[in-house]
Design an enzyme around this catalytic site. Structure first.
Site, PDB file in Angstrom:
ATOM      1  N   HIS A  28      -1.640  33.539  -2.388  1.00 27.78           N
ATOM      2  CA  HIS A  28      -1.241  34.942  -2.571  1.00 27.78           C
ATOM      3  C   HIS A  28       0.008  35.235  -1.761  1.00 27.78           C
ATOM      4  O   HIS A  28       0.033  35.010  -0.546  1.00 27.78           O
ATOM      5  CB  HIS A  28      -2.361  35.882  -2.126  1.00 27.78           C
ATOM      6  CG  HIS A  28      -3.581  35.825  -3.007  1.00 27.78           C
ATOM      7  ND1 HIS A  28      -3.878  36.798  -3.935  1.00 27.78           N
ATOM      8  CD2 HIS A  28      -4.574  34.909  -3.106  1.00 27.78           C
ATOM      9  CE1 HIS A  28      -5.003  36.482  -4.561  1.00 27.78           C
ATOM     10  NE2 HIS A  28      -5.458  35.337  -4.074  1.00 27.78           N
ATOM     11  N   ASP A  30       1.139  38.104  -0.872  1.00 24.64           N
ATOM     12  CA  ASP A  30       0.850  39.115   0.155  1.00 24.64           C
ATOM     13  C   ASP A  30      -0.205  38.630   1.149  1.00 24.64           C
ATOM     14  O   ASP A  30      -0.643  39.393   2.007  1.00 24.64           O
ATOM     15  CB  ASP A  30       0.438  40.450  -0.487  1.00 24.64           C
ATOM     16  CG  ASP A  30      -0.708  40.325  -1.482  1.00 24.64           C
ATOM     17  OD1 ASP A  30      -0.832  39.267  -2.142  1.00 24.64           O
ATOM     18  OD2 ASP A  30      -1.496  41.279  -1.602  1.00 24.64           O
ATOM     19  N   GLY A 184      -9.364  40.776  -6.294  1.00 23.89           N
ATOM     20  CA  GLY A 184      -9.960  41.946  -5.645  1.00 23.89           C
ATOM     21  C   GLY A 184     -11.465  41.763  -5.563  1.00 23.89           C
ATOM     22  O   GLY A 184     -11.990  40.702  -5.882  1.00 23.89           O
ATOM     23  N   GLU A 214     -16.785  33.565  -6.412  1.00 24.35           N
ATOM     24  CA  GLU A 214     -16.446  33.537  -4.984  1.00 24.35           C
ATOM     25  C   GLU A 214     -17.466  34.409  -4.245  1.00 24.35           C
ATOM     26  O   GLU A 214     -18.288  33.909  -3.488  1.00 24.35           O
ATOM     27  CB  GLU A 214     -15.017  34.066  -4.771  1.00 24.35           C
ATOM     28  CG  GLU A 214     -14.584  34.147  -3.327  1.00 24.35           C
ATOM     29  CD  GLU A 214     -13.247  34.883  -3.152  1.00 24.35           C
ATOM     30  OE1 GLU A 214     -12.851  35.639  -4.060  1.00 24.35           O
ATOM     31  OE2 GLU A 214     -12.629  34.726  -2.085  1.00 24.35           O
ATOM     32  N   ASP A 303      -5.137  29.881  -0.660  1.00 24.02           N
ATOM     33  CA  ASP A 303      -5.499  31.293  -0.861  1.00 24.02           C
ATOM     34  C   ASP A 303      -4.572  32.201  -0.045  1.00 24.02           C
ATOM     35  O   ASP A 303      -3.603  32.702  -0.580  1.00 24.02           O
ATOM     36  CB  ASP A 303      -6.970  31.551  -0.528  1.00 24.02           C
ATOM     37  CG  ASP A 303      -7.551  32.708  -1.329  1.00 24.02           C
ATOM     38  OD1 ASP A 303      -6.920  33.129  -2.307  1.00 24.02           O
ATOM     39  OD2 ASP A 303      -8.651  33.181  -0.988  1.00 24.02           O
TER      40      ASP A 303
HETATM   41  O1  LIG Z   1      -9.852  35.307  -2.304  1.00 22.67           O
HETATM   42  C1  LIG Z   1      -9.578  36.389  -2.841  1.00 22.67           C
HETATM   43  N1  LIG Z   1     -10.468  36.961  -3.685  1.00 22.67           N
HETATM   44  C2  LIG Z   1     -10.205  38.120  -4.332  1.00 22.67           C
HETATM   45  N2  LIG Z   1      -9.083  38.802  -4.147  1.00 22.67           N
HETATM   46  C3  LIG Z   1      -8.183  38.305  -3.281  1.00 22.67           C
HETATM   47  C4  LIG Z   1      -8.384  37.103  -2.615  1.00 22.67           C
HETATM   48  N3  LIG Z   1      -7.315  36.871  -1.817  1.00 22.67           N
HETATM   49  C5  LIG Z   1      -6.474  37.894  -2.020  1.00 22.67           C
HETATM   50  N4  LIG Z   1      -6.995  38.766  -2.892  1.00 22.67           N
HETATM   51  C6  LIG Z   1      -6.418  40.039  -3.356  1.00 22.67           C
HETATM   52  C7  LIG Z   1      -5.752  40.826  -2.234  1.00 22.67           C
HETATM   53  C8  LIG Z   1      -4.325  40.890  -2.631  1.00 22.67           C
HETATM   54  O2  LIG Z   1      -3.734  42.127  -2.268  1.00 22.67           O
HETATM   55  C9  LIG Z   1      -4.362  40.710  -4.133  1.00 22.67           C
HETATM   56  C10 LIG Z   1      -3.084  40.251  -4.779  1.00 22.67           C
HETATM   57  O3  LIG Z   1      -2.530  39.123  -4.184  1.00 22.67           O
HETATM   58  O4  LIG Z   1      -5.396  39.757  -4.293  1.00 22.67           O
HETATM   59 ZN   LIG Z   2      -7.356  34.288  -4.138  1.00 24.75          ZN
END
Ligand SMILES: O=c1[nH]cnc2c1ncn2[C@H]1C[C@H](O)[C@@H](CO)O1
Ligand SMILES: [Zn+2]
Length: 366
Positions: A28, A30, A184, A214, A303
């Site tokens: 990601h 961000d 999310g 997850e 991640d």
């Molecule tokens: O591991 C994750 N699971 C679900 N959502 C996630 C994970 N890591 C980051 N995110 C979300 C938070 C970020 O703001 C968004 C976009 O990258 O994705």
């Molecule tokens: Zn992710």
């Protein structure tokens, strides 16, 4: 090939792991900022942070993300998203991301983020994607072209903009965007909520992955594959719930696990992240060990490098330590990732044949 254990083969050193070519499908944007960059931008825009030096800030992210809950893990993104609202800041973060990945020996990366989270400063969705692309291209140039990078556009599963983001990904598909994702909080927001977006992407012959399995189990994976048509699974770690290992070591796959393995559906596994969100107890107990042994299409990913204080080399190094993997095993993960990439086939093959295989051969892989 040594996958699944040649007990006498030597374990690669940390230096070899760093040098080995690596392919990354789940990172990601961000979730991978440099703490120093967050501090500098936050100061310029007047955003208040929970720490005021880079080291303490890095520690704050890691500790706060270490809660055992995906929802609380995700709260830490408020600060990274806050400093990614101006085009120049987004481009800087994107450029630094590519520089950091290249320095870690990553030769191919698909980096994702949710454009809809970067419009509070007045940018349009299109301007956000454009800023990321500019930063990526600058980063690739700074790395002397040693890395190929593509964007994945994520829609947030609790919001209702997935169709719009899917259309954005198709509009940009020949300009640096390779596919689409949803992310999310998983529980309460099943993938079928976004069926319209996935059906649109299928009609457009486009690619997508779904965060599934997850923080929620088999129903989420089943929906992602059988209702939504996901090409890959983000994490997918809970597929382990459909696998039984008897006292005698005999392994039995349920219908869904068998489907995932038979169809070679790629699992974007992120070991350290899973420990932080409670999806796995430790690296040694992480399902990646069994899934690799059973020859699922396993890939290794970061991640969120900031929240997990990790890198591709650290993830692979931890797997070497926990499971005794060899260079051949690391090459297997890497080729699995390249085979599963959303890049055109000929470009994937060129990276495998011209970069990955010679890179491992140079390190002495058999
Ligand atoms: O591991 C994750 N699971 C679900 N959502 C996630 C994970 N890591 C980051 N995110 C979300 C938070 C970020 O703001 C968004 C976009 O990258 O994705
Ligand atoms: Zn992710």
């Amino acid at each position: 090939m040594s996958v699944i254990l040649d007990v006498d083969a030597p374990r690669p050193s940390a230096e070899q792991v760093l040098k080995a070519p690596k392919a990354l499908l789940h990172d990601h944007l961000d979730g991978g900022l440099r703490p120093q960059t967050i501090l500098e931008i936050a100061q310029e825009i007047g955003h208040e942070l929970p720490a005021d030096d880079a080291e303490s800030l890095g520690r704050w992210f890691a500790e706060s993300a270490d809660s055992g809950s995906l929802v609380r893990y995700l709260e830490t993104f408020d600060h990274t998203v806050a400093v990614m609202q101006r085009a120049e800041d987004i481009a800087r973060v994107a450029r630094e991301c590519v520089e950091d990945l290249a320095a870690d020996g990553v030769v191919y990366a698909e980096v994702r983020y949710a454009p809809e989270q970067h419009v509070t400063g007045g940018l349009t969705l299109d301007e956000v994607v454009s800023a990321v692309q500019l930063g990526f291209e600058e980063g690739v140039a700074a790395a002397d072209g040693k890395i190929v990078v593509r964007q994945l556009l994520t829609a947030m599963r609790h919001q209702a903009r997935s169709r719009e983001i899917a259309e954005l990904s198709v509009a940009w598909r020949d300009r640096g965007v390779a596919g689409f994702d949803i992310a999310g909080a998983e529980a309460g927001y099943p993938p079928t909520r976004h069926l319209d977006a996935f059906e649109y992407l299928q009609r457009e012959n486009s690619h997508f992955t779904i965060h599934a399995g997850e923080a929620f189990g088999l129903p989420s994976i089943w929906q992602a594959i059988q209702w939504c048509g996901a090409d890959r699974l983000g994490h997918g770690v809970r597929i382990i719930d459909d696998i039984t290992v008897g006292d005698d070591g005999a392994v039995q796959l349920g219908r869904l696990a068998a489907y995932v393995r038979d169809m070679r559906i790629p699992l974007e596994m992120c070991p350290h992240s899973n420990i932080q969100t409670g999806a796995a107890a430790s690296i040694a107990e992480h399902p990646i060990g069994l899934l690799t042994r059973l020859r699922f299409r396993v890939t290794v990913n970061t991640d969120n490098r900031l929240m997990s204080q990790t890198s591709m080399s650290k993830e692979m190094g931890a797997l070497v330590e926990a499971f005794g993997y060899t260079l051949e095993d690391l090459r297997w993960f890497t080729i699995n990732a390249m085979k599963s990439a959303f890049l055109p086939f000929d470009e994937r093959l060129a990276i495998i044949d011209d970069v990955i295989k010679p890179g491992y051969a140079e390190l002495g892989a058999l």
